[in-house]
Enzyme design. Structure first.
Site, PDB file in Angstrom:
ATOM      1  N   LYS A 205      73.409  83.703 -59.610  1.00 18.34           N
ATOM      2  CA  LYS A 205      72.868  82.245 -58.984  1.00 18.34           C
ATOM      3  C   LYS A 205      71.971  81.927 -59.884  1.00 18.34           C
ATOM      4  CE  LYS A 205      72.130  80.044 -55.417  1.00 18.34           C
ATOM      5  NZ  LYS A 205      72.202  79.707 -54.510  1.00 18.34           N
ATOM      6  N   CYS A 259      65.447  75.470 -53.837  1.00 23.51           N
ATOM      7  CA  CYS A 259      66.295  76.479 -54.791  1.00 23.51           C
ATOM      8  C   CYS A 259      66.397  76.000 -56.192  1.00 23.51           C
ATOM      9  CB  CYS A 259      68.380  76.109 -54.992  1.00 23.51           C
ATOM     10  SG  CYS A 259      68.148  75.584 -53.287  1.00 23.51           S
TER      11      CYS A 259
HETATM   12  N1  SAJ Z   1      66.885  66.591 -60.347  1.00 26.21           N
HETATM   13  C1  SAJ Z   1      66.167  65.320 -60.867  1.00 26.21           C
HETATM   14  N2  SAJ Z   1      67.259  64.875 -62.463  1.00 26.21           N
HETATM   15  C2  SAJ Z   1      68.766  65.366 -62.287  1.00 26.21           C
HETATM   16  C3  SAJ Z   1      69.068  66.116 -60.840  1.00 26.21           C
HETATM   17  C4  SAJ Z   1      68.368  66.588 -59.954  1.00 26.21           C
HETATM   18  O1  SAJ Z   1      64.991  65.075 -61.239  1.00 26.21           O
HETATM   19  O2  SAJ Z   1      69.169  64.831 -63.458  1.00 26.21           O
HETATM   20  C5  SAJ Z   1      65.779  67.031 -58.922  1.00 26.21           C
HETATM   21  C6  SAJ Z   1      66.539  66.000 -57.788  1.00 26.21           C
HETATM   22  O3  SAJ Z   1      65.773  65.023 -57.566  1.00 26.21           O
HETATM   23  C7  SAJ Z   1      65.529  67.810 -56.569  1.00 26.21           C
HETATM   24  C8  SAJ Z   1      66.235  68.429 -57.427  1.00 26.21           C
HETATM   25  O4  SAJ Z   1      65.470  68.190 -59.130  1.00 26.21           O
HETATM   26  O5  SAJ Z   1      64.312  67.258 -56.750  1.00 26.21           O
HETATM   27  C9  SAJ Z   1      66.973  69.044 -57.805  1.00 26.21           C
HETATM   28  O6  SAJ Z   1      68.064  68.575 -57.116  1.00 26.21           O
HETATM   29  P1  SAJ Z   1      69.625  69.117 -57.380  1.00 26.21           P
HETATM   30  O7  SAJ Z   1      70.360  68.340 -56.987  1.00 26.21           O
HETATM   31  O8  SAJ Z   1      69.319  68.924 -58.838  1.00 26.21           O
HETATM   32  O9  SAJ Z   1      69.275  70.483 -56.720  1.00 26.21           O
HETATM   33  P2  SAJ Z   1      69.670  71.090 -54.961  1.00 26.21           P
HETATM   34  O10 SAJ Z   1      67.894  71.991 -55.176  1.00 26.21           O
HETATM   35  O11 SAJ Z   1      69.413  70.075 -53.991  1.00 26.21           O
HETATM   36  O12 SAJ Z   1      70.825  72.007 -54.530  1.00 26.21           O
HETATM   37  C10 SAJ Z   1      71.090  72.762 -55.562  1.00 26.21           C
HETATM   38  C11 SAJ Z   1      72.502  72.467 -55.518  1.00 26.21           C
HETATM   39  N3  SAJ Z   1      72.828  72.322 -57.602  1.00 26.21           N
HETATM   40  C12 SAJ Z   1      73.230  71.817 -57.970  1.00 26.21           C
HETATM   41  O13 SAJ Z   1      73.800  71.431 -58.798  1.00 26.21           O
HETATM   42  C13 SAJ Z   1      73.284  70.225 -57.768  1.00 26.21           C
HETATM   43  C14 SAJ Z   1      73.722  73.723 -55.322  1.00 26.21           C
HETATM   44  O14 SAJ Z   1      74.885  73.692 -55.642  1.00 26.21           O
HETATM   45  C15 SAJ Z   1      72.337  74.651 -55.312  1.00 26.21           C
HETATM   46  O15 SAJ Z   1      73.839  75.818 -53.734  1.00 26.21           O
HETATM   47  C16 SAJ Z   1      71.389  75.029 -54.214  1.00 26.21           C
HETATM   48  O16 SAJ Z   1      70.465  73.897 -55.102  1.00 26.21           O
HETATM   49  C17 SAJ Z   1      71.092  75.973 -53.746  1.00 26.21           C
HETATM   50  O17 SAJ Z   1      70.653  76.745 -52.848  1.00 26.21           O
HETATM   51  O18 SAJ Z   1      70.538  77.134 -55.197  1.00 26.21           O
END
Ligand code: SAJ
Length: 427
Positions: A205, A259
């Protein structure tokens, strides 16, 4: 193993959907939250959080008679701990909620029960923190009762679907515990269920989210280099990702949410000497709002005192209403601390939005009289923005797009000066 009654401790973004889904799949579920306001809200069929489809699911679960909301744990065949694991000021994991949940289960624990920890936790939490608490009354984990770690991996905004469809990892303190976890989650999980040991599952995780954090940190650092070398990072990433084994994520104003911006600290806190890369990536992403601020200063001049600036988007990522741990808010606070007058528009603003932010009802109102409009979140709604609505109201038709949402040529033709984060060449 068959389960008739389960007890889910913690009714937040994970616990509540999990409890409700088990209930609508026929199990008797006691949903426990220590917060009396949350208990009362849920008993009234209302929600204390926003997630598409969740209200309908919770109401169906309550109507079925299978979901009972309580402030206290009760005896059950299985217990699921889904409480928050925030970090402390020194960034170490705060396991107080996990410990309290385990303490609440211990008096009810019986031979043959299953206990699952779902909260994101540092490696060895299940064996070294949770097991000893549960064993206080003499039963042994892995011998007298089953104990496993199973991380949630769902995406906010799509939790209900992903809870059922995603692959699920279950790490037991021994094989029988993992098998018992398999039997429980197969009640509704349609994705693969992968069995392993509890510490591996905890690491998996944290590795998943740390991997994303490091990838985004690289993208953010590349965006700084792109400005330095006078190229367009968005074009460069797109071209690099044509390589069959490269997948660079997107730069932006920073990394938020509960996360990706939190979990890597659990590894750094647990083993600081072994984690220089993870630590640095966190610092790079945490400093990205300052990078945005400096870009604003390049555009408007060093002194931002009394400058009128509009910002569009304040949630932590596109198309969600969650503003906690949002880098967009961090940018707004930095601008305000430099004396700028900031007006903001957030299409998903909810009642939890900070009260002291100057919110506007529309993008045009937020843009009125401003010298610069900053796009901070790539909400789908913002693709519909019409230059004509903003052109007549702004003091200076300049936009800084930190998320590469706008069609630069179209906005340029409409009379705007468009700046993009990570773009060092003139548009
Ligand atoms: N972000 C970037 N660039 C990217 C992608 C995201 O700057 O290319 C930023 C977003 O804007 C945000 C942050 O990163 O501020 C996190 O966004 P995210 O979409 O990567 O993740 P979370 O926190 O909404 O949810 C993640 C999920 N991970 C993904 O692979 C999308 C989810 O699968 C997990 O279960 C969750 O974290 C968790 O609970 O750990």
């Amino acid at each position: 193993m068959r389960f008739n009654k389960i007890c889910v401790l913690g009714l937040g973004y994970i616990g509540l959907p999990t409890a409700s889904t088990f209930a609508t799949h026929g199990l008797k579920v006691i949903g426990v939250d220590t917060n009396p306001n949350i208990v009362q809200t849920l008993r009234n069929g209302q929600l204390h959080l926003h997630e598409p489809g969740l209200r309908t699911l919770v109401q169906a679960a309550l109507r079925s008679g299978n979901l009972e909301i309580s402030q206290e744990a009760q005896p059950a065949d299985a217990f699921i701990i889904a409480v928050p694991t925030p970090f402390k000021d020194n960034k170490d994991a705060d396991l107080d909620y996990v410990k309290a949940a385990a303490e609440a289960i211990t008096p009810h624990l019986e031979r043959g029960n299953l206990v699952i920890l779902e909260s994101t936790s540092p490696p060895r939490t299940t064996t070294d923190i949770v097991a000893p608490i549960l064993e206080k009354q003499g039963l042994k984990a892995g011998i007298d009762f089953h104990l496993a770690y199973s991380p949630e991996r769902v995406l906010p905004g799509q939790i209900l679907r992903e809870l059922i469809e995603n692959a699920r990892v279950i790490g037991g303190v021994n094989h029988d515990s993992a098998e018992a976890g398999h039997d429980l989650y197969s009640v509704f999980v349609r994705g693969d269920i992968i069995l392993t040991d509890s510490t591996t599952a905890e690491m998996v995780k944290l590795m998943e989210n740390t991997y994303r954090d490091i990838n985004i940190a690289a993208a953010n650092e590349f965006s700084r280099l792109a400005e330095h070398f006078g190229i367009d990072i968005w074009e460069a990433v797109q071209i690099a990702n044509r390589h069959p084994r490269v997948n660079i994520l997107n730069p932006g104003p920073g990394v938020g949410g509960h996360c990706i911006s939190v979990d890597p600290w659990f590894l750094v806190g647990a083993a600081p000497d072994l984690t220089p890369l993870i630590h640095t990536a966190r610092n790079v992403n945490d400093s990205q709002p300052v990078f945005v601020l400096n870009r604003v200063k390049n555009i408007l001049g060093e002194d931002l005192k009394n400058k009128k600036i509009g910002v569009l988007g304040l949630s932590y990522k596109p198309d969600v209403d969650d503003m906690r741990e949002s880098p967009a808010i961090e940018v707004l606070r930095l601008l305000e601390s430099c004396g700028a007058q900031v007006s903001a528009f957030e299409p998903y603003k909810n009642k939890f939005a900070p009260q002291d932010i100057n919110f506007s009802e529309t993008p045009a109102i937020a843009a009125a009289d401003t010298e610069l409009l900053i796009l901070l979140v790539a909400h789908s709604d913002f693709r519909e923005l019409d230059p004509r609505d903003l052109q007549s109201v702004m003091a200076n038709t300049a936009i800084l797009d930190t998320v590469n949402l706008l069609d630069s040529a179209a906005w340029h033709n409409a009379g705007f000066t468009i700046y993009k984060l990570g773009v060092g060449k003139s548009l």
